[in-house]
Motif scaffolding. Sequence first.
Motif, short mmCIF file in Angstrom:
data_model
loop_
_atom_site.label_atom_id
_atom_site.label_comp_id
_atom_site.label_asym_id
_atom_site.label_seq_id
_atom_site.Cartn_x
_atom_site.Cartn_y
_atom_site.Cartn_z
N THR A 138 0.83 -1.21 0.00
CA THR A 138 0.00 0.00 0.00
C THR A 138 0.86 1.26 0.00
OG1 THR A 138 -1.73 -1.19 1.22
CG2 THR A 138 -1.89 1.20 1.17
N ILE A 139 1.94 1.24 0.77
CA ILE A 139 2.86 2.38 0.81
C ILE A 139 3.47 2.62 -0.58
CG2 ILE A 139 5.09 3.17 1.70
CD1 ILE A 139 4.32 1.82 4.37
N GLN A 140 3.81 1.53 -1.26
CA GLN A 140 4.39 1.66 -2.60
C GLN A 140 3.35 2.18 -3.61
OE1 GLN A 140 7.53 1.52 -3.03
NE2 GLN A 140 7.90 0.79 -0.95
N LEU A 141 2.09 1.81 -3.41
CA LEU A 141 1.02 2.35 -4.26
C LEU A 141 0.89 3.86 -4.04
CD1 LEU A 141 -1.71 -0.42 -3.76
CD2 LEU A 141 -0.37 -0.02 -5.84
N GLU A 142 1.04 4.28 -2.79
CA GLU A 142 1.00 5.71 -2.47
C GLU A 142 2.16 6.43 -3.15
OE1 GLU A 142 -1.00 7.53 -0.34
OE2 GLU A 142 -2.03 6.09 0.96
N ALA A 144 3.69 5.61 -5.78
CA ALA A 144 3.48 5.62 -7.23
C ALA A 144 2.35 6.56 -7.63
CB ALA A 144 3.19 4.21 -7.73
N HIS A 145 1.76 7.26 -6.64
CA HIS A 145 0.68 8.23 -6.86
C HIS A 145 -0.57 7.58 -7.48
CE1 HIS A 145 3.59 11.31 -5.85
NE2 HIS A 145 4.40 10.86 -6.79
N LEU A 146 -0.79 6.32 -7.12
CA LEU A 146 -1.99 5.64 -7.60
C LEU A 146 -3.17 5.85 -6.66
CD1 LEU A 146 -0.46 2.26 -8.85
CD2 LEU A 146 -1.10 4.26 -10.21
N VAL A 147 -2.90 6.14 -5.39
CA VAL A 147 -3.95 6.43 -4.42
C VAL A 147 -4.13 7.94 -4.35
CG1 VAL A 147 -4.70 6.16 -2.03
CG2 VAL A 147 -3.31 4.37 -3.11
N THR A 148 -5.34 8.43 -4.60
CA THR A 148 -5.57 9.87 -4.75
C THR A 148 -6.08 10.55 -3.48
OG1 THR A 148 -7.86 9.54 -5.48
CG2 THR A 148 -6.13 9.52 -7.18
N HIS A 149 -6.80 9.82 -2.62
CA HIS A 149 -7.39 10.37 -1.39
C HIS A 149 -8.43 11.46 -1.66
CE1 HIS A 149 -4.86 8.13 1.36
NE2 HIS A 149 -3.78 8.52 0.70
N THR A 150 -8.96 11.52 -2.87
CA THR A 150 -10.01 12.51 -3.15
C THR A 150 -11.36 12.05 -2.60
OG1 THR A 150 -10.34 11.48 -5.32
CG2 THR A 150 -8.87 13.40 -5.21
N GLY A 151 -11.47 10.78 -2.31
CA GLY A 151 -12.70 10.22 -1.74
C GLY A 151 -12.43 8.82 -1.24
N ARG A 345 -5.21 -4.67 -9.66
CA ARG A 345 -5.73 -3.33 -9.94
C ARG A 345 -4.60 -2.40 -10.36
NH1 ARG A 345 -9.52 -0.83 -12.35
NH2 ARG A 345 -9.68 1.36 -11.73
N ALA A 346 -3.43 -2.52 -9.71
CA ALA A 346 -2.27 -1.72 -10.08
C ALA A 346 -1.84 -2.04 -11.51
CB ALA A 346 -1.12 -1.97 -9.11
N LYS A 347 -1.94 -3.30 -11.89
CA LYS A 347 -1.60 -3.71 -13.26
C LYS A 347 -2.49 -3.01 -14.28
CE LYS A 347 -2.67 -7.94 -14.59
NZ LYS A 347 -3.49 -7.89 -15.82
N VAL A 348 -3.78 -2.88 -13.95
CA VAL A 348 -4.71 -2.19 -14.84
C VAL A 348 -4.40 -0.69 -14.90
CG1 VAL A 348 -7.14 -1.55 -15.17
CG2 VAL A 348 -6.55 -3.89 -14.50
N LEU A 349 -4.14 -0.09 -13.74
CA LEU A 349 -3.89 1.35 -13.68
C LEU A 349 -2.60 1.74 -14.41
CD1 LEU A 349 -4.85 2.00 -9.94
CD2 LEU A 349 -6.19 2.64 -11.96
N LEU A 350 -1.65 0.79 -14.49
CA LEU A 350 -0.36 1.07 -15.13
C LEU A 350 -0.26 0.48 -16.53
CD1 LEU A 350 1.98 0.42 -12.06
CD2 LEU A 350 1.31 2.63 -13.02
N LYS A 351 -1.40 0.13 -17.13
CA LYS A 351 -1.35 -0.53 -18.44
C LYS A 351 -0.76 0.37 -19.52
CE LYS A 351 -6.16 0.63 -19.64
NZ LYS A 351 -7.50 0.09 -19.97
N ASN A 352 -0.88 1.70 -19.35
CA ASN A 352 -0.31 2.62 -20.33
C ASN A 352 1.11 3.05 -19.98
OD1 ASN A 352 -2.71 2.66 -21.88
ND2 ASN A 352 -3.61 4.18 -20.52
N CYS A 353 1.65 2.45 -18.93
CA CYS A 353 3.03 2.75 -18.52
C CYS A 353 3.81 1.42 -18.45
CB CYS A 353 3.07 3.43 -17.16
SG CYS A 353 2.03 4.90 -17.06
N PRO A 354 4.22 0.88 -19.58
CA PRO A 354 4.81 -0.47 -19.63
C PRO A 354 6.06 -0.64 -18.79
CG PRO A 354 5.13 0.69 -21.70
CD PRO A 354 4.17 1.51 -20.90
N ARG A 357 6.82 0.23 -12.32
CA ARG A 357 6.75 -0.86 -11.36
C ARG A 357 6.31 -0.31 -10.01
NH1 ARG A 357 11.47 -5.03 -10.94
NH2 ARG A 357 9.72 -6.46 -10.70
N VAL A 358 5.64 -1.13 -9.24
CA VAL A 358 5.24 -0.77 -7.88
C VAL A 358 6.26 -1.34 -6.93
CG1 VAL A 358 3.46 -0.92 -6.13
CG2 VAL A 358 2.81 -0.74 -8.54
N GLY A 359 6.98 -0.45 -6.21
CA GLY A 359 8.01 -0.92 -5.31
C GLY A 359 9.37 -0.94 -5.95
#
Length: 359
Positions: A138-142, A144-151, A345-354, A357-359
Amino acid sequence: MRSIRTREGTTVKFTFFTEKDRLEKLSELGDSLERLNQVVNWEQFRPFLTLALYKEPKKSLAGRPPYDIVMMFKILVLQRIYNLSDDQTEFQINDRMSFMRFLGLGLEHRVPDAKTIWLFRDKLAKANAIENLFETFTIQLEKAHLVTHTGTIIDATFVDAPRQRNTRDENRKIKKGEIPEEWQEEDKKNKLCQKDTDARWAKKGNELHYGYKNHVKADAESKLITDYTVTSASASDGDVDVIDELVNDMDMILYADSAYSGEKTLKAITKEGIEACVHEKGYRDHPLTDEQKQTNREKSRVRARIEHIFGFMTNSMRGIFVRSVGMLRAKFNIGMMNLVYNMFRAKVLLKNCPLARVG
């Protein structure tokens, strides 16, 4: 080069290039496990696995060397992706080249058997390792700016466990937190090991469930699970203790269904200074007004996104249930379910960034 004689009597020769060509064909067809290997840096889990599995070094170097702990952890990930039993996991690794490539194994390597897989998972469960493993990712997802905290969205789903066949008197004692005396007799120890004294029955509508609940907090925009907690199935969705455990000052706006509309629950949410977007609930002789219904529909546009998480677990991950007995193992298995979901889910979110990597 290897030669195999077929049933028809002909001899087929296999070379390194034969195996390589088959793997290239799998990549061409779209091997999701290969992409998962590219997205997740598995070495980030090694320190926590090493800590959880630490034991005094042997005085002698005799015997087989242990399997690599990261490779064993990846086996648990495979098991959770496809919801496989230990025996089926062993068989499928031996049978499928995509599994072997995911684990970094070749045809010449030895595959861990079902008992070894069970023992590895059980050691991690008893060490409560899943909390650190989930938090690390989860920290690595943060980062990577994948977690937005907008809601933020919270909800719970049932996790079914193997159903128990107990008498009414035994169930009455279990509900009180007691263990029936006859199960504690010396000759009944094996029976006690198979009895789940932590799981509970619960009914929702016409559905009857036995097991546990997975209480999930998810990021509304990315649909990533940022935190979770596990209770028995009989616990209320809006339990104040659960809310206190999940909600913190990082959450700005919180969405939830009408199960969280109780007065105590709303106080627990809003005391952190969070804007509560909780569905309003109608009561007998006090139905919802048209305005309230419209407000609920607007909230649902965001809140419903958490149902996509449970839908993915049910369909793509072959069901939300555990094969284990007891809260300790259920927590580990449910935590693995949430962790593996986040990986996909991270794999889907990064599909346009080949190359990301997370971590």
